[in-house]
Design a protein around this motif. Sequence first.
Motif, PDB file in Angstrom:
ATOM      1  N   ILE A 151       4.587  10.974  -0.918  1.00 12.81           N
ATOM      2  CA  ILE A 151       3.429  11.446  -1.687  1.00 12.81           C
ATOM      3  C   ILE A 151       2.659  10.264  -2.260  1.00 12.81           C
ATOM      4  CG2 ILE A 151       2.748  12.674  -3.798  1.00 12.81           C
ATOM      5  CD1 ILE A 151       5.037  14.667  -3.125  1.00 12.81           C
ATOM      6  N   THR A 152       3.364   9.271  -2.794  1.00 11.31           N
ATOM      7  CA  THR A 152       2.715   8.088  -3.353  1.00 11.31           C
ATOM      8  C   THR A 152       1.948   7.316  -2.285  1.00 11.31           C
ATOM      9  OG1 THR A 152       4.452   7.905  -5.024  1.00 11.31           O
ATOM     10  CG2 THR A 152       3.121   5.944  -4.623  1.00 11.31           C
ATOM     11  N   ILE A 153       2.595   7.100  -1.140  1.00 11.33           N
ATOM     12  CA  ILE A 153       1.935   6.363  -0.050  1.00 11.33           C
ATOM     13  C   ILE A 153       0.721   7.139   0.461  1.00 11.33           C
ATOM     14  CG2 ILE A 153       2.216   5.591   2.342  1.00 11.33           C
ATOM     15  CD1 ILE A 153       5.106   4.820   1.560  1.00 11.33           C
ATOM     16  N   GLY A 154       0.864   8.457   0.579  1.00  8.64           N
ATOM     17  CA  GLY A 154      -0.257   9.281   1.032  1.00  8.64           C
ATOM     18  C   GLY A 154      -1.430   9.216   0.065  1.00  8.64           C
ATOM     19  N   ALA A 155      -1.132   9.285  -1.231  1.00  6.91           N
ATOM     20  CA  ALA A 155      -2.202   9.212  -2.229  1.00  6.91           C
ATOM     21  C   ALA A 155      -2.880   7.849  -2.212  1.00  6.91           C
ATOM     22  CB  ALA A 155      -1.632   9.512  -3.616  1.00  6.91           C
ATOM     23  N   LEU A 156      -2.082   6.782  -2.108  1.00  5.81           N
ATOM     24  CA  LEU A 156      -2.669   5.438  -2.044  1.00  5.81           C
ATOM     25  C   LEU A 156      -3.520   5.256  -0.793  1.00  5.81           C
ATOM     26  CD1 LEU A 156       0.302   3.251  -3.327  1.00  5.81           C
ATOM     27  CD2 LEU A 156      -1.854   3.712  -4.501  1.00  5.81           C
ATOM     28  N   ALA A 157      -3.050   5.774   0.331  1.00  2.00           N
ATOM     29  CA  ALA A 157      -3.820   5.664   1.574  1.00  2.00           C
ATOM     30  C   ALA A 157      -5.134   6.428   1.457  1.00  2.00           C
ATOM     31  CB  ALA A 157      -2.993   6.193   2.747  1.00  2.00           C
ATOM     32  N   PHE A 158      -5.094   7.592   0.820  1.00  2.00           N
ATOM     33  CA  PHE A 158      -6.313   8.375   0.627  1.00  2.00           C
ATOM     34  C   PHE A 158      -7.304   7.622  -0.251  1.00  2.00           C
ATOM     35  CE2 PHE A 158      -8.767  11.409  -1.929  1.00  2.00           C
ATOM     36  CZ  PHE A 158      -9.466  12.047  -0.913  1.00  2.00           C
ATOM     37  N   VAL A 159      -6.828   7.100  -1.374  1.00  2.00           N
ATOM     38  CA  VAL A 159      -7.708   6.359  -2.292  1.00  2.00           C
ATOM     39  C   VAL A 159      -8.264   5.121  -1.603  1.00  2.00           C
ATOM     40  CG1 VAL A 159      -7.745   5.004  -4.434  1.00  2.00           C
ATOM     41  CG2 VAL A 159      -6.628   7.237  -4.387  1.00  2.00           C
ATOM     42  N   PHE A 160      -7.407   4.392  -0.894  1.00  2.00           N
ATOM     43  CA  PHE A 160      -7.849   3.180  -0.191  1.00  2.00           C
ATOM     44  C   PHE A 160      -8.894   3.535   0.873  1.00  2.00           C
ATOM     45  CE2 PHE A 160      -7.132  -0.224   3.015  1.00  2.00           C
ATOM     46  CZ  PHE A 160      -7.537  -1.297   2.238  1.00  2.00           C
TER      47      PHE A 160
END
Length: 133
Positions: free
Chosen positions: A113-122
């Motif tokens: 979930i953290t990696i997915g959220a960071l990838a989305f924001v990036f």
Amino acid sequence: MKIVPLVGLLILLTALVTSCKTYKNLEKVKPKIESTSMAEQLQKLKPGDRIKVYEKSGSVRNLTYIHTESGILRAIDTKKSKEQISIRVDDIAQVQVRKTDVGSTAISTGLAITIGALAFVFGLLIYLGSQSS
């Protein structure tokens, strides 16, 4: 080129989700019993369970459990012949059963979930940056 990060994320998420299963000693599988008898421990298994059997001779087998009767464990050899085999319970040193590991699942899910959220924001920042140029 924008698809490459998404493919990498999909591969990472797949790897994290599949790491939720581990082999556990039967002594740690609920319901816990006080006895250390191998025959009593084998009663915890259900047909279809994937098990790893450590024989007293030193060999290790990856099996799919069928049943135990009259001191004989019957299972299917999942690695080699895919045939039904029989092992005397007296010849078994240890059995591990593949079960869901709650700790690994929680860590993997949180990380995904953290990696997915960071990838989305990036990705959003890159997209917004390319629109203002």
